[in-house]
Design a protein around this motif. Structure first.
Motif, PDB file in Angstrom:
ATOM      1  N   ARG A   1      -5.867   0.634  -1.017  1.00 56.41           N
ATOM      2  CA  ARG A   1      -6.086   1.653  -1.782  1.00 56.41           C
ATOM      3  C   ARG A   1      -4.993   1.778  -2.918  1.00 56.41           C
ATOM      4  O   ARG A   1      -3.849   1.478  -2.534  1.00 56.41           O
ATOM      5  N   ASN A   2      -5.319   2.112  -4.218  1.00 52.70           N
ATOM      6  CA  ASN A   2      -4.225   2.276  -5.362  1.00 52.70           C
ATOM      7  C   ASN A   2      -3.873   0.993  -5.715  1.00 52.70           C
ATOM      8  O   ASN A   2      -3.159   0.881  -6.565  1.00 52.70           O
TER       9      ASN A   2
ATOM     10  N   GLN B   1     -10.038   3.540  -3.878  1.00 55.65           N
ATOM     11  CA  GLN B   1      -9.993   2.950  -2.625  1.00 55.65           C
ATOM     12  C   GLN B   1      -9.948   1.295  -2.850  1.00 55.65           C
ATOM     13  O   GLN B   1      -9.842   0.849  -4.232  1.00 55.65           O
ATOM     14  N   GLY B   2      -9.817   0.430  -1.871  1.00 55.08           N
ATOM     15  CA  GLY B   2      -9.629  -0.922  -2.133  1.00 55.08           C
ATOM     16  C   GLY B   2     -10.657  -1.322  -2.950  1.00 55.08           C
ATOM     17  O   GLY B   2     -11.846  -1.029  -2.846  1.00 55.08           O
ATOM     18  N   PRO B   3     -10.302  -2.137  -4.131  1.00 55.37           N
ATOM     19  CA  PRO B   3     -11.131  -2.612  -5.302  1.00 55.37           C
ATOM     20  C   PRO B   3     -11.867  -3.730  -4.875  1.00 55.37           C
ATOM     21  O   PRO B   3     -11.841  -4.474  -3.887  1.00 55.37           O
TER      22      PRO B   3
ATOM     23  N   ARG C   1       0.667  -1.166   0.147  1.00 56.46           N
ATOM     24  CA  ARG C   1       0.077   0.088  -0.057  1.00 56.46           C
ATOM     25  C   ARG C   1       0.849   1.306   0.021  1.00 56.46           C
ATOM     26  O   ARG C   1       0.555   2.257  -0.539  1.00 56.46           O
ATOM     27  N   MET C   2       1.867   1.151   1.061  1.00 53.70           N
ATOM     28  CA  MET C   2       2.692   2.581   0.761  1.00 53.70           C
ATOM     29  C   MET C   2       3.238   2.792  -0.312  1.00 53.70           C
ATOM     30  O   MET C   2       3.347   3.878  -0.792  1.00 53.70           O
ATOM     31  N   MET C   3       3.892   1.429  -0.976  1.00 52.43           N
ATOM     32  CA  MET C   3       4.422   1.792  -2.262  1.00 52.43           C
ATOM     33  C   MET C   3       3.636   2.262  -3.501  1.00 52.43           C
ATOM     34  O   MET C   3       3.898   3.249  -4.194  1.00 52.43           O
ATOM     35  N   GLY C   4       2.382   1.776  -3.541  1.00 49.82           N
ATOM     36  CA  GLY C   4       1.131   2.186  -4.293  1.00 49.82           C
ATOM     37  C   GLY C   4       1.021   3.728  -4.073  1.00 49.82           C
ATOM     38  O   GLY C   4       0.450   4.376  -5.102  1.00 49.82           O
TER      39      GLY C   4
ATOM     40  N   GLN D   1      -0.453  10.027  -3.350  1.00 51.31           N
ATOM     41  CA  GLN D   1      -1.548  10.118  -3.491  1.00 51.31           C
ATOM     42  C   GLN D   1      -2.636   9.178  -3.481  1.00 51.31           C
ATOM     43  O   GLN D   1      -2.199   7.928  -3.512  1.00 51.31           O
ATOM     44  N   VAL D   2      -3.821   9.318  -3.331  1.00 56.67           N
ATOM     45  CA  VAL D   2      -4.891   8.295  -3.275  1.00 56.67           C
ATOM     46  C   VAL D   2      -5.817   8.506  -4.739  1.00 56.67           C
ATOM     47  O   VAL D   2      -6.594   9.461  -4.740  1.00 56.67           O
TER      48      VAL D   2
END
Length: 397
Positions: free
Chosen positions: A64-65, A365-367, A24-27, A361-362
């Protein structure tokens, strides 16, 4: 996607917390994250903690992302898809039990041969080697064996846990650091990809300050100390008249003097015995009692205002309601507005750290489970008819 990691492709084969949080942090900083999920159920975190209309609110944040692709890893065709993904990826993050990737035919020797530039981040309870490597390990066990739980809680009470999954999150941070260091090595032509071996226990242990040399040289075992900071005085949690709690850190020499004068204790400020920390530590009980006596007689607002004027570090202990209402959090974009399926508005945490030129950036959200399966397979070169056949055979969802 934009950001400092734009152009970096990350494959996530993990569930729940450690590997997903790292990805997530990398995304959030521009990496393309392709999350592999099991058909039907997906990542268990979809059903963890508080749900909204059947889906965890944590899921929407943790993923997210990310692009969700649902693959049956028990099928040979599913494994071949992972190999094709890994052949064109920069990082693969997994938090399966050591040996599980090898059993799937996705061990380091296989992946490295397919893509010498690939970095494989492996998060587990105890690491990929050592006598405990095959034991099951969760973040809670990492906190226990890493030393932090022994030092957390009241002196006369049982060891306590922090109210979040700290062990997992610390492993995630170390995983991201390791991944970025390995990527830098590859991108600067210093060598090929490598394995980043992250242990939950070691990630906690890495934060334990001078615990080891204190024990080795002095025989000192750091014990639980409640809200105080052992060996550094005064630094503790103190009650106020209106039932709130304030953390006061008056532990440098000049700050201590300002603190004592602010609470009307010039006698302690001018006492030569308390001029330096080593002297203050021997009388920490007396100093804590003086500070608590003053905070208990005043409201939280008066305490904070007085200490701010005196340039003494102090902060109220915040609940989530305090955090969301705080103007500084808002000014720093740490409370973002998001939208769930159906158009429901919801607040989410912002992104850390703040980069001046390429901020995170976001984008979404989680798909939904498998929402990006067709897109990702198409990018890999699968024809529409082949994708449909894979769906019909239960290889992908």
């Amino acid at each position: 996607m934009s950001g400092p990691l734009k152009g970096i492709r990350v494959i996530e084969i993990g569930t729940l917390i450690a590997a997903p949080f790292a990805a997530r942090m990398m995304g959030e900083f521009g990496a393309e994250v392709i999350k592999i999920e099991a058909p039907v159920t997906g990542d268990p975190i979809r059903k963890w903690r508080k749900l909204y209309e059947g889906t965890s609110l944590w899921w929407y944040l943790q993923s997210r992302n990310k692009k969700s692709i649902s693959i049956n890893l028990k099928s040979p065709e599913g494994i071949e898809i992972i190999k094709r993904l890994a052949s064109n990826a920069d990082v693969l993050i997994e938090n399966l039990k050591p040996g599980a990737m090898e059993k799937l035919g996705l061990g380091w020797d296989v992946l490295h041969a397919l893509n010498p530039k690939l970095t494989m981040v492996r998060i587990s309870g105890y690491g990929q080697t050592g006598p405990y490597k095959d034991r099951p390990g969760f973040g809670a066990i990492g906190e226990a064996m890493g030393g932090i739980r022994y030092t957390t809680g009241e002196p006369d009470g049982a060891p306590a846990r922090v109210g979040i999954s700290l062990g997992d999150s610390l492993a995630s941070l170390h995983a991201v650091m390791g991944a970025l260091m390995s990527i830098l090595r590859v991108k600067t032509g210093q060598g090929d990809g490598q394995v980043v071996d992250v242990s939950l226990v070691e990630s906690v242990f890495n934060l334990m300050e001078s615990l080891v040399p204190e024990y080795d040289l002095l025989g000192h075992v750091r014990e639980r100390s409640g809200g105080a900071l052992p060996g550094i005085a005064p630094s503790n949690t103190y009650p106020t008249r209106d039932g709130a709690y304030v953390v006061v850190a008056g532990n440098s020499d000049p700050i201590f003097k300002r603190l004592m004068r602010a609470i009307g204790r010039d006698d302690l400020a001018d006492d030569p015995h308390f001029e330096h920390n080593d002297g203050r530590v021997t009388q920490v009980g007396l100093l804590d009692a003086a500070i608590a006596g003053w905070t208990s007689a005043n409201s939280i607002e008066t305490v904070l205002a007085t200490l701010e004027r005196a340039n003494v570090p102090a902060g109220r202990i915040y609940s989530v309601a305090d955090i969301i209402a705080d103007p500084h959090y808002q000014a720093r974009d740490m409370i973002l507005s998001a939208e769930l399926p159906g158009g429901v508005k919801i607040k989410m945490p912002g992104i850390v750290p703040k980069l001046s030129e390429t901020p995170g950036q976001v984008n979404w959200q989680g798909p939904a489970l498998g929402a990006h399966t067709t897109e990702v397979l198409t990018d890999l070169g699968f024809a529409e008819i082949d994708i449909q056949r894979l769906k019909e055979r239960g290889v992908v969802q």
